[in-house]
Design a protein around this motif. Structure first.
Motif, short mmCIF file in Angstrom:
data_model
loop_
_atom_site.label_atom_id
_atom_site.label_comp_id
_atom_site.label_asym_id
_atom_site.label_seq_id
_atom_site.Cartn_x
_atom_site.Cartn_y
_atom_site.Cartn_z
N ALA A 131 0.84 -1.21 0.00
CA ALA A 131 0.00 0.00 0.00
C ALA A 131 0.86 1.25 0.00
O ALA A 131 0.57 2.23 -0.72
N ARG A 175 0.97 0.06 -4.77
CA ARG A 175 0.53 -1.14 -5.49
C ARG A 175 -0.78 -1.63 -4.85
O ARG A 175 -0.85 -2.62 -4.15
N SER A 176 -1.84 -0.87 -5.13
CA SER A 176 -3.09 -1.00 -4.39
C SER A 176 -3.76 -2.36 -4.57
O SER A 176 -4.23 -2.96 -3.61
N ALA A 177 -3.84 -2.85 -5.79
CA ALA A 177 -4.53 -4.12 -6.04
C ALA A 177 -3.83 -5.26 -5.29
O ALA A 177 -4.49 -6.12 -4.69
N GLU A 178 -2.50 -5.27 -5.34
CA GLU A 178 -1.75 -6.31 -4.63
C GLU A 178 -1.93 -6.18 -3.12
O GLU A 178 -2.04 -7.18 -2.41
N ALA A 200 -8.05 -3.34 3.88
CA ALA A 200 -8.18 -3.66 2.46
C ALA A 200 -9.10 -2.69 1.75
O ALA A 200 -8.82 -2.22 0.65
N ARG A 222 -4.54 -4.93 -1.52
CA ARG A 222 -5.87 -5.42 -1.16
C ARG A 222 -5.91 -6.95 -1.12
O ARG A 222 -6.52 -7.55 -0.23
N ALA A 223 -5.25 -7.57 -2.08
CA ALA A 223 -5.23 -9.04 -2.12
C ALA A 223 -4.51 -9.61 -0.89
O ALA A 223 -4.95 -10.62 -0.31
N GLU A 224 -3.42 -8.97 -0.47
CA GLU A 224 -2.68 -9.45 0.71
C GLU A 224 -3.51 -9.26 1.97
O GLU A 224 -3.57 -10.16 2.83
#
Length: 437
Positions: free
Chosen positions: A402, A406-409, A434, A411-413
């Motif tokens: 974050a 690298r927002s999408a990654e 998230a 959120r996934a983490e």
């Protein structure tokens, strides 16, 4: 397998009883009394088991009798009312059950004389738990006849009151493994006829490391609960700190005993600021540091100074206490001496290497030099397959990603961490993080 099922059944006995009792004539009382029994067991359970173990000489048998007394309380107290001294009632009932069990085993005469020397089983008004009984229980469970993992698992179960699931999450091992360790440990202690006592000072050495480790893990569970709907468990942490202070007086020339007390004092000083009124967690960077207990911080500094005064160099608890002290003296997160914390983690990782230490070092590195370097450290942990099954690694990676945009990654983490978290509050926090990325 049957013994592991028996251990699991014993563990669930209190909770199952709490859920099953319903008094249709007084629903409010029926709901309140079991909750009170549950709270009483959480607070007084270790002392009750310790008092029974002192007279029976068998930890597993003592725990069984105490749980049977709790089962009786679940039936009688909603109808008859809660006794004036409920812990004394449970102890007396458990003692009588022990006598009945010995009678059935045709060993009443010898055992009854042993019990009578302590106190009559039906006298409860003068019952007063000896504070050191719990520490005797810890020393007994940490007897060198047991492997270190078995020592810790048994003590956390009997003294700390932790479930096998909570212990498994602390060790990052399957629940069945913990159950097997506990069953074997009880059998081994009984077969070896290990006395219920604090050993002579000459025998402390082989046990002391295990005792310190157990107290540390008890506090860790209180500081950040691995399950349930409370983020912190102050009762568990307070009992660990109490035991640490007693041990510190028992071994005044052991630097790591002082250092462990220092670590717990520093960490416990933040409790008032770690959650909102509704129990919602507050991360370290967002805490109101004016609510930190300055008296407790000062006691931590004094304990760490006592440890350092021996001049033997800092052990693992001393290094962790020094890290906690860096946080405690900083007026704001931005004023924290992060480079010093990194150096302390470097020393700790050499002295007591572990994936959790390396993960904490990564957090400190991210604050000292930036998230990119820290992310490389976590990537290495992932590549090695370490901390698999724990929410800690994806949680830290989510924060680092974050900060790197690298927002999408990220959120996934955070979502992956939430799926692994056993604590309801922790899971809610991770899902909020998230959503906020």
């Amino acid at each position: 397998m049957a013994r592991r099922r028996g251990e699991a059944a014993r563990e669930k006995r209190v909770a199952a009883g709490l859920e099953s009792f319903v008094d249709p004539t007084d629903a409010l009382r029926a709901a309140a009394v079991p909750r009170r029994i549950e709270a009483l067991w959480r607070i007084e359970g270790p002392r009750i088991v310790a008092a029974l173990a002192r007279v029976t000489g068998d930890i597993g048998f003592a725990e069984d009798m105490a749980l049977e007394a709790v089962a009786d309380a679940l039936v009688q107290w909603p109808a008859d009312g809660v006794p004036r001294k409920p812990a004394a009632w449970l102890t007396a009932v458990a003692k009588r059950k022990a006598i009945d069990a010995w009678r059935r085993a045709e060993r009443l005469d010898v055992r009854y004389r042993q019990l009578a020397r302590e106190a009559p089983a039906d006298v409860v008004v003068d019952w007063d738990p000896v504070p050191d009984d719990v520490l005797r229980l810890v020393f007994t469970a940490c007897h060198p006849v047991l492997a270190r993992e078995a020592q810790i698992a048994l003590t956390l179960r009997v003294v700390g009151g932790l479930s096998t699931g909570e212990i498994a999450r602390l060790f990052v091992v399957p629940v069945a493994t913990v159950q097997q360790r506990i069953v074997r440990a009880k059998k081994t202690l009984a077969a070896a006829k290990v006395p219920f006592e604090v050993p002579e000072p000459t025998e402390w050495g082989p046990r002391l490391a295990g005792v310190l480790r157990v107290i540390y893990l008890m506090f860790t569970e209180g500081y950040a609960a691995t399950s349930g709907d409370q983020w912190i468990r102050p009762d568990v942490a307070a009992e660990a700190l109490r035991l640490g202070r007693v041990l510190e007086r028992l071994v005044p020339r052991e630097p790591e005993a002082h250092a462990l007390v220092a670590l717990m004092e520093f960490q416990a000083s933040r409790f008032a600021a770690r959650t909102h009124a509704d129990g919602t967690p507050i991360l370290l960077a967002d805490q109101d540091r004016s609510r930190w207990d300055r008296g407790q911080i000062e006691r931590g500094r004094e304990a760490l100074a006592r440890a350092d005064a021996f001049g033997r160099g800092r052990g693992s608890y001393g290094l962790q206490a020094a890290i906690a002290q860096c946080h405690s003296v900083a007026p704001h997160v931005d004023d924290t001496d992060w480079p010093q914390i990194v150096l302390l983690y470097d020393a700790l990782s050499r002295l007591a290497p572990s994936p959790v230490v390396e993960l904490n070092r990564a957090v400190a590195v991210s604050m000292a030099t930036g998230p990119a370097t820290a992310l490389a450290i976590t990537d290495h942990l992932v590549a090695q397959g370490l901390l698999r099954g724990s929410y800690l690694l994806p949680s830290v990676r989510g924060g680092l990603l974050a900060r790197l945009g690298r927002s999408a990654e990220a959120r996934a983490e955070f979502a992956a961490a939430a799926a692994l978290a056993g604590n309801t509050r922790e899971r809610e926090l991770l899902l909020r993080r998230a959503a906020a990325v």
